[in-house]
Design a protein around this motif. Structure first.
Motif, PDB file in Angstrom:
ATOM      1  N   GLU A 295     145.103  50.897  19.037  1.00 49.79           N
ATOM      2  CA  GLU A 295     144.635  49.824  19.908  1.00 49.79           C
ATOM      3  C   GLU A 295     144.908  48.429  19.357  1.00 49.79           C
TER       4      GLU A 295
ATOM      5  N   ARG B  46     138.136  51.296  23.593  1.00 51.07           N
ATOM      6  CA  ARG B  46     138.890  52.545  23.720  1.00 51.07           C
ATOM      7  C   ARG B  46     137.952  53.752  23.721  1.00 51.07           C
TER       8      ARG B  46
ATOM      9  N   GLU C  56     137.506  56.597  26.556  1.00 47.75           N
ATOM     10  CA  GLU C  56     137.609  58.028  26.256  1.00 47.75           C
ATOM     11  C   GLU C  56     136.368  58.766  26.746  1.00 47.75           C
TER      12      GLU C  56
END
Length: 255
Positions: A150, A178, A182
């Protein structure tokens, strides 16, 4: 500086990136390049904070954005169905964007930027490859890989232009975002390769994916708010903008 100024700065950077990689046929079948506005925001934080930001920094930031667009295009290739025209053109789009940033770097003659971004791309790809390997890894090792994927390229950009003090805040912020993506995807039953790897490591450690990822998000947000509050190099309005993003994320999670 207010929210409108921040959004306009992001939009301007995005426009400049699009201008450098526009291609009529690719845009027709694959759309405009995929750019994460959160990554662009954190890429611009030194500029928003009043750091020296001359044309070379601006051009370098555009190049970093193009690199992310190229990598994102390749990330969107379907693993089991890459034979359609759209999928094949997505591959070509990623290659085209890659060619553009190599061309821009070569024309700039900025050897240090070429070196740093090349190192960053290699490291990012190595971390992405790990999900296909059979070697067992700890949960923290997976978090480190996600963080590099990322934010590694932005870290290289910051290091090159002496913005290293921004790196920890940027890395934690993008890791949180992130992990939240997820988790949201996992809840919808659409498990990514990274989530599968995390779930396996959690099970191996006697924990659950749900507990591991939610606990990590809470831990990171607590650390990040403390880090922002203690950051004496940040102007008050930038500090407030960063804190607001974390707090909005917390509210969204709790809601």
């Amino acid at each position: 500086m207010n929210a409108t100024y921040i959004q306009n700065s992001i939009a301007q950077l995005k426009t400049e990136i699009f201008m450098d990689v526009r291609h009529r046929t690719l845009q027709k079948y694959t759309g405009v390049p995929v750019l994460d506005e959160n990554q662009l925001f954190y890429l611009l934080v030194p500029f928003l904070n009043g750091e020296e930001w001359q044309q070379k920094q601006r051009e370098a930031a555009i190049t970093v954005g193009i690199v992310y667009a190229a990598l994102s295009a390749h990330d969107h290739i379907e693993e089991l169905n890459a034979t359609s025209k759209e999928q094949q053109l997505t591959v070509l789009a990623g290659d085209f964007y890659s060619g553009r940033y190599y061309e821009i770097l070569a024309m700039s003659g900025n050897v240090a930027l070429i070196r740093n971004l090349s190192q960053g791309i290699v490291a990012r790809c190595e971390h992405q490859i790990k999900v296909y390997e059979t070697k067992k890894r700890s949960i923290e090792q997976w978090f480190a890989s996600i963080s590099n994927i990322e934010s590694g390229l932005i870290s290289k950009f910051f290091e090159l232009y002496s913005f290293s003090e921004y790196v920890p805040i940027m890395e934690k912020s993008l890791l949180i975002l992130r992990l939240e993506r997820e988790w949201a995807t996992y809840q919808r039953g659409q498990v990514s390769l990274m989530s599968k790897a995390l779930e396996e490591s959690a099970r191996y450690a006697g924990a659950t994916y749900s507990n591991v990822i939610q606990d990590k998000i809470v831990q990171l947000k607590t650390e990040l708010l403390q880090m922002i509050g203690d950051a004496s190099f940040l102007q008050s309005d930038v500090k407030q903008a960063l804190q607001a993003r974390v707090e909005a994320s917390i509210a969204s999670t709790n809601g």
